[in-house]
Design a protein around this motif. Structure first.
Motif, mmCIF file in Angstrom:
data_model
loop_
_atom_site.group_PDB
_atom_site.id
_atom_site.type_symbol
_atom_site.label_atom_id
_atom_site.label_comp_id
_atom_site.label_asym_id
_atom_site.label_seq_id
_atom_site.Cartn_x
_atom_site.Cartn_y
_atom_site.Cartn_z
ATOM 1 N N LYS A 26 -63.938 -7.462 -25.198
ATOM 2 C CA LYS A 26 -63.309 -6.209 -25.629
ATOM 3 C C LYS A 26 -63.117 -5.247 -24.471
ATOM 4 O O LYS A 26 -62.197 -4.416 -24.517
ATOM 5 N N ARG A 27 -63.980 -5.296 -23.437
ATOM 6 C CA ARG A 27 -63.887 -4.379 -22.307
ATOM 7 C C ARG A 27 -63.031 -4.935 -21.168
ATOM 8 O O ARG A 27 -62.595 -4.189 -20.305
ATOM 9 N N ASN A 28 -62.827 -6.252 -21.179
ATOM 10 C CA ASN A 28 -62.076 -6.866 -20.086
ATOM 11 C C ASN A 28 -61.100 -7.880 -20.681
ATOM 12 O O ASN A 28 -61.216 -9.086 -20.491
ATOM 13 N N GLU A 29 -60.102 -7.356 -21.433
ATOM 14 C CA GLU A 29 -59.176 -8.221 -22.142
ATOM 15 C C GLU A 29 -58.249 -8.985 -21.197
ATOM 16 O O GLU A 29 -57.714 -10.029 -21.552
ATOM 17 N N ALA A 30 -58.063 -8.449 -19.989
ATOM 18 C CA ALA A 30 -57.166 -9.117 -19.043
ATOM 19 C C ALA A 30 -57.679 -10.513 -18.681
ATOM 20 O O ALA A 30 -56.892 -11.448 -18.481
ATOM 21 N N MET A 31 -59.016 -10.644 -18.617
ATOM 22 C CA MET A 31 -59.592 -11.937 -18.252
ATOM 23 C C MET A 31 -60.099 -12.714 -19.450
ATOM 24 O O MET A 31 -60.000 -13.940 -19.496
ATOM 25 N N PHE A 32 -60.653 -12.009 -20.433
ATOM 26 C CA PHE A 32 -61.296 -12.700 -21.558
ATOM 27 C C PHE A 32 -60.549 -12.546 -22.874
ATOM 28 O O PHE A 32 -61.045 -12.955 -23.916
ATOM 29 N N GLY A 33 -59.365 -11.905 -22.807
ATOM 30 C CA GLY A 33 -58.595 -11.764 -24.032
ATOM 31 C C GLY A 33 -57.881 -13.068 -24.371
ATOM 32 O O GLY A 33 -58.017 -14.093 -23.716
ATOM 33 N N GLY A 34 -57.082 -13.000 -25.412
ATOM 34 C CA GLY A 34 -56.331 -14.177 -25.829
ATOM 35 C C GLY A 34 -57.156 -15.075 -26.722
ATOM 36 O O GLY A 34 -58.069 -14.630 -27.441
ATOM 37 N N PRO B 69 -68.470 -7.184 -13.788
ATOM 38 C CA PRO B 69 -68.317 -7.092 -15.242
ATOM 39 C C PRO B 69 -68.050 -5.653 -15.677
ATOM 40 O O PRO B 69 -68.495 -4.696 -15.025
ATOM 41 N N ALA B 70 -67.356 -5.503 -16.770
ATOM 42 C CA ALA B 70 -67.021 -4.163 -17.266
ATOM 43 C C ALA B 70 -68.099 -3.624 -18.190
ATOM 44 O O ALA B 70 -68.386 -2.420 -18.184
ATOM 45 N N SER B 71 -68.733 -4.444 -19.018
ATOM 46 C CA SER B 71 -69.740 -3.977 -19.983
ATOM 47 C C SER B 71 -71.127 -3.941 -19.340
ATOM 48 O O SER B 71 -71.405 -4.610 -18.338
ATOM 49 N N LYS B 72 -72.021 -3.124 -19.954
ATOM 50 C CA LYS B 72 -73.391 -3.019 -19.456
ATOM 51 C C LYS B 72 -74.133 -4.347 -19.607
ATOM 52 O O LYS B 72 -74.848 -4.775 -18.714
ATOM 53 N N MET B 73 -73.963 -4.995 -20.772
ATOM 54 C CA MET B 73 -74.625 -6.273 -21.000
ATOM 55 C C MET B 73 -74.086 -7.344 -20.051
ATOM 56 O O MET B 73 -74.825 -8.216 -19.583
ATOM 57 N N GLY B 74 -72.782 -7.253 -19.759
ATOM 58 C CA GLY B 74 -72.191 -8.197 -18.821
ATOM 59 C C GLY B 74 -72.772 -8.030 -17.426
ATOM 60 O O GLY B 74 -73.027 -9.012 -16.714
#
Length: 371
Positions: free
Chosen positions: A179-187, A212-217
């Motif tokens: 959800k935070r990095n749709e360019a790489m993990f979207g689709g 990574p964009a998210s804190k958990m990532g």
């Protein structure tokens, strides 16, 4: 009457005395006195058998002999003022001639066994060793053998564990970043999880350019980078230990493995008797050198023979092609063989013990074996 009787008794006594003296003299002449061969000035030349068995008996180009056992005998003979001559014989010939009284001593790498003790006598042992196994060094340096050493059960388990971690981290990256990095993990899910696995793999390999964009990532990426250091260290350690422990591995780790390979040994030797007792098939050769040459030429997989002799030949004549495995079994002792009840045994033993307690004996062994 009394005078006649007295003369008769006197005459009978004289006759009996003369006959008894004659009988004693005849007995002394018929039974020769047993003489000792070791006396001052005794010029009896002893017949001493030997055979090629480096480094214990080595024949020089000029026909003279040297080696650990040979030089031991020369020292003993010199101290006891014995004259001798060497005769080159096979082991069977030496034992047969000793048993028949045609030989005074046998000096080489001769093992003391119960069967031989029934035929001949032995001095105190002067060297303890055992049977060893020699294999071809080239077999262990081939690419296939190196690959076999590296690909061990431990290594396969470690790699499968790393693959599992990469897949699990890849799924978590997709879950945290979709959800935070749709360019790489979207689709599509398959495409996103695939990108997560790829991201996870390059992180484990130490790539630091992924943010990574998210804190958990980010937390997962940090854990993955530390894990990569640990896993790569473990992987390096496993490969190193496998190569170190199995550097002499030839598929023969114990004596029982000899049942499954082609074995070479020496005819009528202690090693041949050992193999026969354990029903291990082998090809017989006349000398240790011929047996080792069979392995060098790929006619056999391993040579079973006296460990000390194998090490000597491997370090001199076959230094780049034959290695002796760190396996020692069927411990045995070498000794000088003599005729049964030989008068040489006691004086030889006394001088042998004195020589073995001296520094000269250690220097002699070190000169030939380096130990």
């Amino acid at each position: 009457m009394i005078d006649w009787l007295f003369r008769t008794v006197l005459f009978t006594t004289i006759v009996l005395t003369v006959l008894n003296s004659s009988s004693m003299l005849w007995s002394q002449e018929a039974t020769p006195l047993k003489t000792e061969p070791i006396e001052a000035g005794d010029k009896v030349v002893l017949k001493v058998g030997t055979k090629q068995s480096p480094p214990f008996a080595i024949k020089n180009p000029d026909g003279s002999w040297k080696g650990i056992s040979i030089e031991l005998w020369k020292h003993l003979a010199n101290e006891l003022d014995l004259e001798y001559e060497f005769q080159e014989l096979t082991l069977d010939e030496m034992l047969a001639k000793l048993e028949a009284g045609e030989l005074d001593a046998a000096v080489a790498a001769i093992s003391v066994t119960s069967e031989r003790l029934e035929r001949v006598d032995f001095c105190h042992p002067h060297f303890s060793t055992g049977l060893g196994i020699a294999v071809s060094a080239r077999d262990r340096t081939s690419p296939w053998m190196v690959l076999q050493r590296i690909v061990s059960t431990r290594l396969v388990k470690l790699i499968l564990g790393m693959v599992g971690i990469v897949i699990m981290c890849g799924f978590l990256f997709w879950l945290f970043e979709r959800k935070r990095n749709e360019a790489m993990f979207g689709g599509e899910r398959r495409q996103g999880i695939g990108m997560g696995v790829w991201w996870s793999m390059i992180l484990l390999l130490g790539h630091k350019g992924i943010v990574p964009a998210s804190k958990m990532g980010r937390l997962l990426a940090t854990i993955a980078m530390f894990a990569s250091i640990i896993l790569l260290s473990i992987l390096t350690g496993v490969i190193t230990s496998v190569l170190t422990v199995q550097q002499l591995n030839s598929g023969i780790d114990r004596v029982t493995d000899l049942h499954h390979v082609r074995v070479a040994s020496v005819t009528s030797s202690t090693s041949a008797e050992y193999l026969q007792q354990r029903r291990i098939s082998f090809q017989s050769y006349n000398t240790p050198r011929e047996a080792i040459l069979a392995v060098d030429e790929n006619k056999a997989k391993a040579v079973v023979y006296d460990a000390a002799l194998l090490k000597y030949l491997a370090s001199t004549e076959f230094s780049n092609s034959i290695d002796v495995l760190p396996v020692l079994f069927n411990v045995q002792e070498y000794a000088i063989a003599l005729q049964a009840d030989s008068v040489l045994r006691k004086p030889l033993n006394e001088e042998l013990l004195r020589y073995r307690e001296s520094d000269a004996w250690g220097d002699l062994v070190y000169r030939y074996l380096g130990e």
